[in-house]
Write an enzyme that holds these catalytic residues in place. Structure first.
Site, PDB file in Angstrom:
ATOM      1  N   SER A 132       0.859  -1.189   0.000  1.00  0.00           N
ATOM      2  CA  SER A 132       0.000   0.000   0.000  1.00  0.00           C
ATOM      3  C   SER A 132       0.889   1.231   0.000  1.00  0.00           C
ATOM      4  O   SER A 132       2.019   1.186   0.480  1.00  0.00           O
ATOM      5  CB  SER A 132      -0.869   0.020   1.249  1.00  0.00           C
ATOM      6  OG  SER A 132      -0.082   0.291   2.394  1.00  0.00           O
ATOM      7  N   ASP A 133       0.381   2.331  -0.535  1.00  0.00           N
ATOM      8  CA  ASP A 133       1.057   3.590  -0.241  1.00  0.00           C
ATOM      9  C   ASP A 133       0.919   3.801   1.266  1.00  0.00           C
ATOM     10  O   ASP A 133       0.075   3.182   1.927  1.00  0.00           O
ATOM     11  CB  ASP A 133       0.462   4.754  -1.043  1.00  0.00           C
ATOM     12  CG  ASP A 133       1.433   5.940  -1.090  1.00  0.00           C
ATOM     13  OD1 ASP A 133       2.407   5.953  -0.309  1.00  0.00           O
ATOM     14  OD2 ASP A 133       1.218   6.861  -1.910  1.00  0.00           O
ATOM     15  N   TRP A 134       1.771   4.673   1.786  1.00  0.00           N
ATOM     16  CA  TRP A 134       1.882   4.786   3.246  1.00  0.00           C
ATOM     17  C   TRP A 134       0.590   5.328   3.863  1.00  0.00           C
ATOM     18  O   TRP A 134       0.261   6.501   3.743  1.00  0.00           O
ATOM     19  CB  TRP A 134       3.083   5.662   3.583  1.00  0.00           C
ATOM     20  CG  TRP A 134       4.357   4.870   3.769  1.00  0.00           C
ATOM     21  CD1 TRP A 134       5.197   4.972   4.849  1.00  0.00           C
ATOM     22  CD2 TRP A 134       4.923   3.873   2.912  1.00  0.00           C
ATOM     23  NE1 TRP A 134       6.247   4.082   4.696  1.00  0.00           N
ATOM     24  CE2 TRP A 134       6.102   3.394   3.525  1.00  0.00           C
ATOM     25  CE3 TRP A 134       4.554   3.299   1.705  1.00  0.00           C
ATOM     26  CZ2 TRP A 134       6.910   2.400   2.977  1.00  0.00           C
ATOM     27  CZ3 TRP A 134       5.354   2.311   1.134  1.00  0.00           C
ATOM     28  CH2 TRP A 134       6.502   1.873   1.779  1.00  0.00           C
TER      29      TRP A 134
END
Ligand code: BGC
Length: 764
Positions: free
Chosen positions: A228-230
């Protein structure tokens, strides 16, 4: 390590745990089974390897690293080898620093010049973005370090980036927003993919099964892990089911517990959890098996490399009267704070703690006749009459004035978008005042995305240096004095006005809904369709030499869409200095029943030529170069017809053109009904043969037997008009215009015959 075996020995809690980060940058270890933790790091144009502190946007904690030119610049190189070389350098640094994956490349399309992260992204053109991504990934991964192609997908603005919903139609997704990811996965075999924050057509990317499983794995064959993106995870359980393997950084165990609970309650298959674990461990293992921390990381050598790369990325936008190149013997006024403190990178997660930064003045200051003036105050942005007067005085006495301007740090960053395309007022004023004082004024630009340039007509020369990395100053001097012949080309259109941009009315969206209503007409595809003047077109860039083109040849005048077409063209350096030309190949569909852009970039090559030298450049085009995405087939489709193969210096400067006829091998499914219209059937001769007798029995002019009325009617509707009107008529309408000579039975027989012959021998 036998990964399958290892995962089978893990408890459910250990497995769920493995699916989120240990901290901001590491995957979790499972010590009792010998599973090691691996570190990932930003990127992508240098390392932002942080200490263990959980400050993911801080830059002070990251190690010193070499900052290379950002994506906006490297795409401008139009040079696959350059991107590969950059990737190799990053890969070496990763090996040295024990990093398993670098978080990049960032390949989102530049839908609008306003997007705050455009400086990291490559292009408005999907083909160029794909080629750049493939070069970079191949370079990094040749060092046995993974990449994470990001942000998948439809992340084309920073405004409300964690909640916005990108509403993009199927064809636009396939033709514009997905190809760079597709190439990264299919051709470059990216080890990992990072999903974006936003929703795509209503579903968060982090739980979008269509994106993460149907498309990415089933269709494209992706075999790595998706992270996932952060902070992009919405519903973790849905995410696992959809194909999101690794949550980054972590939810401090909260989401891991939800995974365990969902498996226990039978809402999530444990097999999916196992598979995600296996994917993460497989990628980690790929790195660990060849981890080589003894790899040297020679930062001084990489600084020199950064200088060379930056010079090859710069775009000479304007050069009248041969003002450039300049030479040491001239009296030079160097003006603008950026000459001493260049802007060379953007803000946010790609921000690098550099080993050193070279400003242009460091080198120009050594020239015998060079003077310097600040020109503007970078902190306040306010107009300062004293600084302007100083700059004018310096310019007035010089042979050449070189003004360094652009966008301050605050203007371009991850996390928010720009609201306009202007430089600060004090910099625009400076350019005008210096230009009035010295006719030989050269503007050097430091910016990550297009600017409006109301001052352009005042100056003879402009060099776009983009955000060129820590050696940008030295590289700029290399180009200004001709040690490097400029050879970059714009990877994006520079519009005259922000409002000209096709996404302008819809960009940013209404609350969280962002409709991509301009569809496939992004960037030059729109400006060309509308025949709109632009400030600088896509693909534009000048050189200190001139290139001549000739002898464009195609391997065939007609091909099937399953064949390859070979295109060759001769390029000659017709000037006095060596240089590199970017040969651009565009394809233009000449006959089409669907909307096609006027032309689209389908190939390019960068060639080095010494004065007088000629080289033959060869390209091979296959189906994809001619195809559009068909929403009935849900596949690429080529319509039979003529296509122009155009060789251009830019998208607006086509120098040669040849035509090829491409025959489709795929029939579109269709079913003739009483509501089918004549136009769609009559172009196919066998179908026309069935319909003509029926048409002969009918007339749009009423009763032809009535002699008087007949004459008046013919005058009202001529046979030509009648033919045209028939075109749009459904078959059933014959009943109304045949005066009883045609029955439903006749029509049903015709429809049956049409369906029979068109299924045996479908028109293509
Ligand atoms: C960015 C990513 C980046 C990640 C880790 C996010 O905010 O969108 O591009 O890789 O942070 O720093």
């Amino acid at each position: 390590m036998d990964i399958h075996q290892t995962v089978s020995q893990m408890t459910l809690e250990e497995k769920a745990g493995l699916l989120s980060g240990l901290d901001f940058w590491h995957t979790k270890p499972v010590e009792r089974l010998g599973v090691q933790s691996c570190m990932v790091s930003d990127g992508p144009h240098g390392l932002r390897k942080q200490d263990e502190k959980d400050d993911h946007l801080g830059v002070n904690d990251s190690i010193r690293a070499v900052c290379f030119p950002a994506g906006c610049a490297t795409a401008a190189s139009f040079d696959r080898d350059l991107l590969r070389t950059l990737g190799e350098a990053i890969g070496d640094a990763c090996q040295h620093e024990r990093l398993s994956v670098v978080l990049g490349p960032a390949v989102n399309i530049k839908r609008s010049p306003l997007c705050g992260r455009n400086f990291e992204y490559y292009s408005e053109d999907p083909y160029l973005a794909a080629e750049a991504a493939v070069g970079f990934i191949q370079g990094v991964q040749s060092r046995n370090v993974g990449t994470s192609v990001k942000h998948f997908a439809g992340n084309n603005q920073e405004h409300r980036r964690m909640s916005s919903n990108s509403v993009i139609d199927e064809r636009t997704l396939r033709e514009i927003y997905l190809p760079a990811f597709e190439a990264a996965v299919q051709r470059a075999k990216a080890w990992t993919v990072m999903c974006s924050y936003n929703r795509v057509n209503g579903v968060y990317a982090s739980e979008n099964r269509w994106l993460l499983t149907d498309l990415l794995r089933k269709e494209w064959g992706f075999d790595g892990y998706v992270m996932s993106d952060w902070g992009a995870v919405d519903d973790r359980v849905d995410g696992v089911a959809a194909g999101l393997d690794l949550e980054m950084p972590s939810s401090a165990g909260e989401n891991d517990k939800l995974i365990v609970k969902a498996v226990r309650e039978g809402r999530l298959s444990e097999e999916l959890v196992d598979r995600s674990c296996e994917r993460i461990l497989t990628v980690n293992q790929r790195y660990l098996a060849h981890s080589a921390p003894e790899t040297p990381w020679d930062k001084a050598a990489q600084h020199t490399l950064a200088r060379g790369l930056a010079a090859e990325c710069m775009v000479l936008l304007k050069n009248e009267r041969g003002v450039l190149p300049i030479n040491m013997g001239q009296k030079i006024a160097v003006i603008g704070k950026f000459a001493k403190q260049p802007r060379y990178q953007g803000g946010g997660s790609s921000h690098i703690n550099t080993t050193q930064v070279t400003g242009a003045w460091e080198l120009l200051g050594e020239w015998p006749n060079a003077t310097y003036a600040d020109g503007y105050d970078m902190e306040t942005g306010g107009v300062d009459e004293r600084l302007l007067a100083e700059a004018e005085a310096a310019a007035r006495g010089a042979d050449v004035a070189v003004v360094f301007v652009g966008l301050p740090d605050l203007y371009e960053s991850e996390g928010y978008d720009r609201t306009h395309l202007r430089m600060p007022e004090n910099q625009e004023k400076l350019v005008a005042r210096v230009a009035a004082a010295n006719p030989n004024t050269v503007v050097v630009l430091h910016n990550g995305a297009p600017l409006e340039m109301p001052w352009l007509g005042l100056v003879p020369a402009v060099l776009e240096a983009y955000l060129g990395g820590q050696a940008v100053g030295a590289a700029t001097v290399d180009v200004l004095c001709g040690a490097t012949n400029p050879c970059g080309r714009l990877p994006e259109s520079f519009p005259l006005h922000l409002e000209d941009n096709p996404s302008y009315p819809w960009y940013g969206g209404e609350k969280d809904t962002v409709e991509y209503r301009e569809g496939i007409l992004v960037g030059y595809r729109w400006y060309d369709q509308k025949k709109m003047p632009v400030l600088f077109p896509f693909g534009h860039g000048l050189s200190y030499t001139t290139f001549r083109y000739g002898n464009l040849r195609l391997s065939a005048a007609e091909i099937q869409d399953t064949d390859e077409l070979t295109v060759s063209v001769d390029v000659t350096n017709a000037g006095l200095v060596a240089g590199k030309e970017v040969v651009q190949l565009y394809v233009a569909d000449r006959e089409s029943t669907v909307l096609r852009p006027v032309r689209e970039l389908k190939e390019f090559a960068k060639v080095f030529l010494t004065p007088g030298e000629t080289k033959t450049v060869r390209f091979t085009l296959c189906k994809r170069a001619f195809a559009y995405w068909n929403i009935t087939l849900h596949d690429w489709h080529v319509e039979t017809g003529v296509f122009a193969i155009q060789i251009g210096r830019s998208s607006r400067d086509i120098v040669l053109e040849e035509e090829v006829r491409v025959l489709s091998t795929t029939a579109l499914p269709e079913h003739v009904t009483l509501n089918s219209i004549f136009m769609d059937l009559m172009s196919d001769p066998p179908s026309a043969a069935i319909l003509q007798p029926l048409m002969d029995k009918s007339s749009l002019n009423g009763d032809q037997d009535d002699a008087q009325g007949g004459q008046a009617a013919v005058e009202a509707i001529s046979p030509e008009m009648q033919a045209a009107m028939f075109g749009y008529m459904p078959l059933r309408a014959l009943l109304s215009f045949a005066g009883g000579k045609i029955t439903y039975e006749d029509l049903s027989t015709a429809v049956e015959q049409l369906n029979r012959i068109r299924s045996v021998n479908p028109p293509r």
